[in-house]
Design a protein around this motif. Structure first.
Motif, PDB file in Angstrom:
ATOM      1  N   GLY A  71       0.821  -1.199   0.000  1.00 44.60           N
ATOM      2  CA  GLY A  71       0.000   0.000   0.000  1.00 44.60           C
ATOM      3  C   GLY A  71       0.853   1.246   0.000  1.00 44.60           C
ATOM      4  N   MET A  72       0.177   2.369   0.071  1.00 45.04           N
ATOM      5  CA  MET A  72       0.898   3.650   0.035  1.00 45.04           C
ATOM      6  C   MET A  72       0.032   4.709   0.708  1.00 45.04           C
ATOM      7  SD  MET A  72       0.242   5.114  -3.764  1.00 45.04           S
ATOM      8  CE  MET A  72      -1.414   5.200  -4.436  1.00 45.04           C
ATOM      9  N   SER A  73       0.656   5.842   0.994  1.00 40.75           N
ATOM     10  CA  SER A  73      -0.054   7.012   1.505  1.00 40.75           C
ATOM     11  C   SER A  73       0.595   8.256   0.931  1.00 40.75           C
ATOM     12  CB  SER A  73      -0.037   7.053   3.030  1.00 40.75           C
ATOM     13  OG  SER A  73       1.283   7.219   3.516  1.00 40.75           O
ATOM     14  N   VAL A  74      -0.238   9.209   0.524  1.00 41.63           N
ATOM     15  CA  VAL A  74       0.221  10.473  -0.035  1.00 41.63           C
ATOM     16  C   VAL A  74      -0.363  11.588   0.831  1.00 41.63           C
ATOM     17  CG1 VAL A  74       0.211  12.021  -2.017  1.00 41.63           C
ATOM     18  CG2 VAL A  74       0.393   9.554  -2.358  1.00 41.63           C
ATOM     19  N   THR A  75       0.488  12.431   1.396  1.00 39.47           N
ATOM     20  CA  THR A  75       0.065  13.530   2.260  1.00 39.47           C
ATOM     21  C   THR A  75       0.364  14.851   1.571  1.00 39.47           C
ATOM     22  OG1 THR A  75       0.517  12.224   4.249  1.00 39.47           O
ATOM     23  CG2 THR A  75       0.322  14.602   4.525  1.00 39.47           C
ATOM     24  N   VAL A  76      -0.663  15.697   1.507  1.00 42.52           N
ATOM     25  CA  VAL A  76      -0.526  17.019   0.894  1.00 42.52           C
ATOM     26  C   VAL A  76      -0.891  18.056   1.953  1.00 42.52           C
ATOM     27  CG1 VAL A  76      -1.305  18.583  -0.923  1.00 42.52           C
ATOM     28  CG2 VAL A  76      -1.078  16.131  -1.394  1.00 42.52           C
ATOM     29  N   SER A  77       0.009  18.996   2.185  1.00 41.53           N
ATOM     30  CA  SER A  77      -0.197  20.046   3.180  1.00 41.53           C
ATOM     31  C   SER A  77      -0.147  21.406   2.490  1.00 41.53           C
ATOM     32  CB  SER A  77       0.873  19.962   4.273  1.00 41.53           C
ATOM     33  OG  SER A  77       0.742  21.024   5.189  1.00 41.53           O
ATOM     34  N   PRO A  78      -1.315  22.033   2.215  1.00 40.58           N
ATOM     35  CA  PRO A  78      -1.297  23.385   1.630  1.00 40.58           C
ATOM     36  C   PRO A  78      -0.711  24.393   2.612  1.00 40.58           C
ATOM     37  CG  PRO A  78      -3.453  22.333   1.400  1.00 40.58           C
ATOM     38  CD  PRO A  78      -2.672  21.514   2.378  1.00 40.58           C
ATOM     39  N   CYS A  79      -0.252  25.495   2.074  1.00 36.85           N
ATOM     40  CA  CYS A  79       0.360  26.510   2.926  1.00 36.85           C
ATOM     41  C   CYS A  79      -0.701  27.406   3.554  1.00 36.85           C
ATOM     42  CB  CYS A  79       1.369  27.329   2.123  1.00 36.85           C
ATOM     43  SG  CYS A  79       2.233  28.583   3.107  1.00 36.85           S
ATOM     44  N   LYS A 121      -8.905   7.773 -11.798  1.00 28.92           N
ATOM     45  CA  LYS A 121      -8.757   8.757 -10.719  1.00 28.92           C
ATOM     46  C   LYS A 121      -9.033   8.052  -9.396  1.00 28.92           C
ATOM     47  CE  LYS A 121      -9.974  13.101 -11.000  1.00 28.92           C
ATOM     48  NZ  LYS A 121     -10.751  14.378 -11.042  1.00 28.92           N
ATOM     49  N   MET A 122      -8.054   8.051  -8.513  1.00 27.31           N
ATOM     50  CA  MET A 122      -8.153   7.347  -7.241  1.00 27.31           C
ATOM     51  C   MET A 122      -8.684   8.225  -6.110  1.00 27.31           C
ATOM     52  SD  MET A 122      -4.423   5.512  -7.554  1.00 27.31           S
ATOM     53  CE  MET A 122      -4.533   4.775  -5.928  1.00 27.31           C
ATOM     54  N   TYR A 123      -8.357   9.516  -6.160  1.00 20.46           N
ATOM     55  CA  TYR A 123      -8.738  10.376  -5.031  1.00 20.46           C
ATOM     56  C   TYR A 123      -8.605  11.833  -5.466  1.00 20.46           C
ATOM     57  CZ  TYR A 123      -8.883  12.273  -0.268  1.00 20.46           C
ATOM     58  OH  TYR A 123      -9.220  12.962   0.871  1.00 20.46           O
ATOM     59  N   SER A 124      -9.440  12.697  -4.853  1.00 19.45           N
ATOM     60  CA  SER A 124      -9.344  14.142  -5.098  1.00 19.45           C
ATOM     61  C   SER A 124      -9.778  14.877  -3.838  1.00 19.45           C
ATOM     62  CB  SER A 124     -10.217  14.558  -6.289  1.00 19.45           C
ATOM     63  OG  SER A 124     -11.590  14.320  -6.005  1.00 19.45           O
ATOM     64  N   SER A 128      -7.906  23.761   2.320  1.00 13.11           N
ATOM     65  CA  SER A 128      -6.631  24.251   2.854  1.00 13.11           C
ATOM     66  C   SER A 128      -6.114  23.404   4.001  1.00 13.11           C
ATOM     67  CB  SER A 128      -6.797  25.698   3.334  1.00 13.11           C
ATOM     68  OG  SER A 128      -7.804  25.771   4.347  1.00 13.11           O
ATOM     69  N   ALA A 129      -6.814  22.307   4.326  1.00 14.10           N
ATOM     70  CA  ALA A 129      -6.395  21.450   5.429  1.00 14.10           C
ATOM     71  C   ALA A 129      -5.423  20.388   4.933  1.00 14.10           C
ATOM     72  CB  ALA A 129      -7.607  20.790   6.091  1.00 14.10           C
ATOM     73  N   VAL A 130      -4.634  19.877   5.866  1.00 12.26           N
ATOM     74  CA  VAL A 130      -3.731  18.778   5.549  1.00 12.26           C
ATOM     75  C   VAL A 130      -4.558  17.520   5.327  1.00 12.26           C
ATOM     76  CG1 VAL A 130      -1.789  17.398   6.357  1.00 12.26           C
ATOM     77  CG2 VAL A 130      -1.922  19.828   6.935  1.00 12.26           C
ATOM     78  N   ASP A 131      -4.326  16.836   4.225  1.00 16.91           N
ATOM     79  CA  ASP A 131      -5.117  15.658   3.890  1.00 16.91           C
ATOM     80  C   ASP A 131      -4.188  14.544   3.421  1.00 16.91           C
ATOM     81  OD1 ASP A 131      -7.823  14.515   3.624  1.00 16.91           O
ATOM     82  OD2 ASP A 131      -7.299  14.376   1.499  1.00 16.91           O
ATOM     83  N   THR A 132      -4.591  13.317   3.715  1.00 16.65           N
ATOM     84  CA  THR A 132      -3.777  12.149   3.385  1.00 16.65           C
ATOM     85  C   THR A 132      -4.639  11.099   2.698  1.00 16.65           C
ATOM     86  OG1 THR A 132      -2.317  12.524   5.279  1.00 16.65           O
ATOM     87  CG2 THR A 132      -2.284  10.337   4.296  1.00 16.65           C
ATOM     88  N   TYR A 133      -4.135  10.575   1.598  1.00 11.73           N
ATOM     89  CA  TYR A 133      -4.778   9.433   0.930  1.00 11.73           C
ATOM     90  C   TYR A 133      -4.023   8.168   1.308  1.00 11.73           C
ATOM     91  CZ  TYR A 133      -5.763   5.914  -2.575  1.00 11.73           C
ATOM     92  OH  TYR A 133      -6.071   4.723  -3.182  1.00 11.73           O
ATOM     93  N   LYS A 134      -4.766   7.150   1.725  1.00  7.85           N
ATOM     94  CA  LYS A 134      -4.196   5.841   2.034  1.00  7.85           C
ATOM     95  C   LYS A 134      -4.956   4.790   1.249  1.00  7.85           C
ATOM     96  CE  LYS A 134      -2.679   6.925   6.747  1.00  7.85           C
ATOM     97  NZ  LYS A 134      -2.764   6.536   8.176  1.00  7.85           N
TER      98      LYS A 134
END
Length: 583
Positions: A71-79, A121-124, A128-134
């Motif tokens: 598996g994997m996880s992708v974390t995106v943190s906007p400024c 498309k897996m996720y969208s 402005s919050a920190v979000d993580t796809y797992k």
């Protein structure tokens, strides 16, 4: 041919070493699935990457997973601004041959698009919050595309890729309840609390890589540390710009403008792991450490403030934000003046150090003589109380209320301003400061004001407030008490309270009534007798009373009150006696 060969070699080398340093170039003629060579940017695993997102332009990051990655996880943190980001997977029927990749002039993602396959498309997410796809990984012949876009204006974002099913460990952990709670709000301070982070509670005390940082401002809540730093940076830039305008003379403004345009045209990915220890030194945290309670002080009264709490990982240079809160400080205390009625008995208390340390009262005596009597009685506490009486801005009397009773004669003014304020701790009451029975009481005063129509001075007081008993006259059912009176005709009332057979041995003295508890606080069943007494010779002003109807071998507490027409009833010192068992 030589120039084309050189470009192909350079592009292949940069793609092999995780990324390119060239800016993205979009052509209006290029379709969506046609990926040019230069914008190919590989997304490294296990590395925190900071991106610049130009307004209206989509940034793409590509990555593949290892064969055995479950598996994997992708974390995106906007400024500081909301962004749109999505994660897609393009799967081919067969993985392209490596020889094809090296023999073509196209980039690796572009080679993947040449073969038959499908994109999913897996996720969208938008915000402005920190979000993580797992999620689980796809087949081995899959390339993943992370797209990021800012619609409002230029901004930044931080991304992180982790392979495996468990947590990445690169970001601090937040509790289930991410809210910041307000415990108390004062005039210049606010106390906050929040649920502790598992990253801090599970960390040994010897390691200090995690910290809380509390920020306070009067504008808005910040969704991330980056947003707070951007705001602080703008303030500092504005200050510097004002200074620079005064002394700056630009020789070549056109050249300067061209230079900054060229500099801004290369927004490329860069590592955010440089000097994480000093990264947060400019945040100006009002509270910093591992405690989950913070008191923010030195605030302005009647002002709304916004409070944000961040958990900072100084080792990895990352942070997570709690859900911020806001509070409005209380308005500045204004001196309220209370009007005292004729003969009103008032109990004035000062509870703790945080409460108001002064109180104001006003009194208007009746009659054309404009005279009155102010009576005060100290009721305990660990601090002294100072009383100041003034009229029309002129101080008439000022003294400390320390003894059992104090009289202040008021005469010659239509109204009087009475100012009570607490002072320092008296030496005789230093031991009472730690007494839990006081319940946080710092000072207490009983006060009464009344008009005096025909009097010319304060009333006389007994020479002593002690009650005397006669052991020879103490029987099984009665005791004899004596106390000093005055030369004025006054009413004296005796009260009794039964302690029990073992009241004296069990510390019955601690149950004695307070000197400020007047007869109005006593039950009618406790009153034994009331009588008038007067003796013109103060030395012979002694009166006695025989109290009967008592039980043998029982302990009693006796109280005597001097009831007067003007002023507070005077309470004598309580007297504890025990009747005889056998007579």
């Amino acid at each position: 041919m030589a120039l084309g060969s050189l470009s192909w070699c350079l592009g292949a080398a940069l793609a092999l070493f995780c990324g390119s340093s060239w800016p993205q170039v979009h052509s209006s003629l290029a379709p969506e699935n046609e990926v040019p060579l230069r914008p190919t940017t590989w997304f490294p695993e296990g590395k925190i990457t900071s991106l610049t997102l130009p307004k209206g332009r989509t940034r793409r990051l590509y990555f593949t997973l290892k064969k055995k990655a479950p598996g994997m996880s992708v974390t995106v943190s906007p400024c500081d601004l909301p962004i749109e980001w999505s994660l897609s997977a393009r799967t081919l029927k067969d993985k392209p041959l490596k020889s094809l990749e090296w023999s073509s002039k196209k980039s690796t993602p572009e080679v993947w698009w040449q073969g038959p396959g499908s994109e999913e498309k897996m996720y969208s997410f938008t915000g402005s919050a920190v979000d993580t796809y797992k999620g689980p990984s796809k087949s081995h012949a899959t390339i993943y595309i992370l797209r990021l876009r800012s619609k409002q204006q230029n901004t930044r974002a931080t991304v992180y890729l982790h392979e495996g099913p468990g947590p990445s460990g690169a970001f601090p952990l937040l509790p289930a309840d991410r809210r910041v709670h307000t415990l108390g709000v004062g005039m210049t301070s606010v106390t906050l609390s929040w649920a502790p982070s598992a990253s801090i509670t599970s960390l040994p005390q010897s390691q200090k890589s995690y910290d809380y940082c509390v920020l306070a401002n009067s504008q808005k809540n910040y969704p991330s540390v980056c947003a707070a730093r951007e705001k602080i940076g703008k303030k500092n830039d504005q200050k510097e710009e004002k200074k620079e305008r005064r002394r700056r003379v630009t020789a070549w403004p056109i050249l300067k403008e061209w230079w900054w345009q060229q500099w801004d045209s290369y927004p490329e990915a860069q590592s955010a792991a440089s000097s994480p220890t000093d990264e947060y030194s400019d945040l100006q945290c009002v509270c910093q450490g591992t405690e989950s309670v913070c008191t923010v002080s030195e605030l302005l009264p009647e002002t709304q403030y916004y409070f944000d709490v961040f958990v900072i990982d100084r080792l990895n240079g990352t942070s997570m934000a709690y859900k911020g809160t806001f509070a409005r400080t209380h308005e500045e205390a204004r001196a309220a003046i209370v009007t005292l009625r004729e003969g009103e008995l008032r109990w004035v208390t000062f509870s703790d150090r945080g409460s108001n340390s002064e109180q104001f009262f006003t009194f208007r005596p009746r009659g054309i003589q404009q005279s009155g009597l102010l009576t005060l009685q100290s009721c305990g506490g660990v601090e002294k109380v100072k009383v100041t009486v003034s009229s029309k801005g002129q101080v008439l009397s000022s003294q400390a209320v320390e003894g059992d009773l104090a009289h202040i004669w008021l005469q010659g003014s239509p109204s009087y301003l009475i100012h009570l304020e607490r002072e320092g701790t008296t030496p005789s009451r230093m031991s009472d400061a730690a007494d839990p029975a006081l319940g946080g009481l710092r000072a207490s005063v009983k006060m009464q004001t009344s008009s005096a129509y025909h009097r010319r001075g304060v009333p006389s007081l007994p020479s002593t407030l002690q009650i005397k008993s006669f052991n020879r006259l103490r029987g099984c059912n009665s005791v004899t008490l004596a106390w000093m009176g005055t030369e004025e005709r006054s009413l004296y009332c005796v009260y009794r309270r039964k302690l029990g057979e073992h009241g004296a041995e069990a510390g019955g003295a601690s149950a004695l009534t307070s000197p400020c508890l007047g007869p109005e606080s006593r039950s009618d069943t406790e009153r034994v007798l009331c009588k008038y007494f007067q003796e013109l010779n103060p030395r012979r002003a002694v009166t006695t009373a025989v109290i009967g109807g008592l039980e043998p071998g029982m302990a009693y507490v006796f109280d005597v009150y001097l009831m007067r027409r003007w002023g507070i009833p005077i309470k004598y010192a309580s007297k504890m006696l025990k009747t005889r068992k056998e007579c």
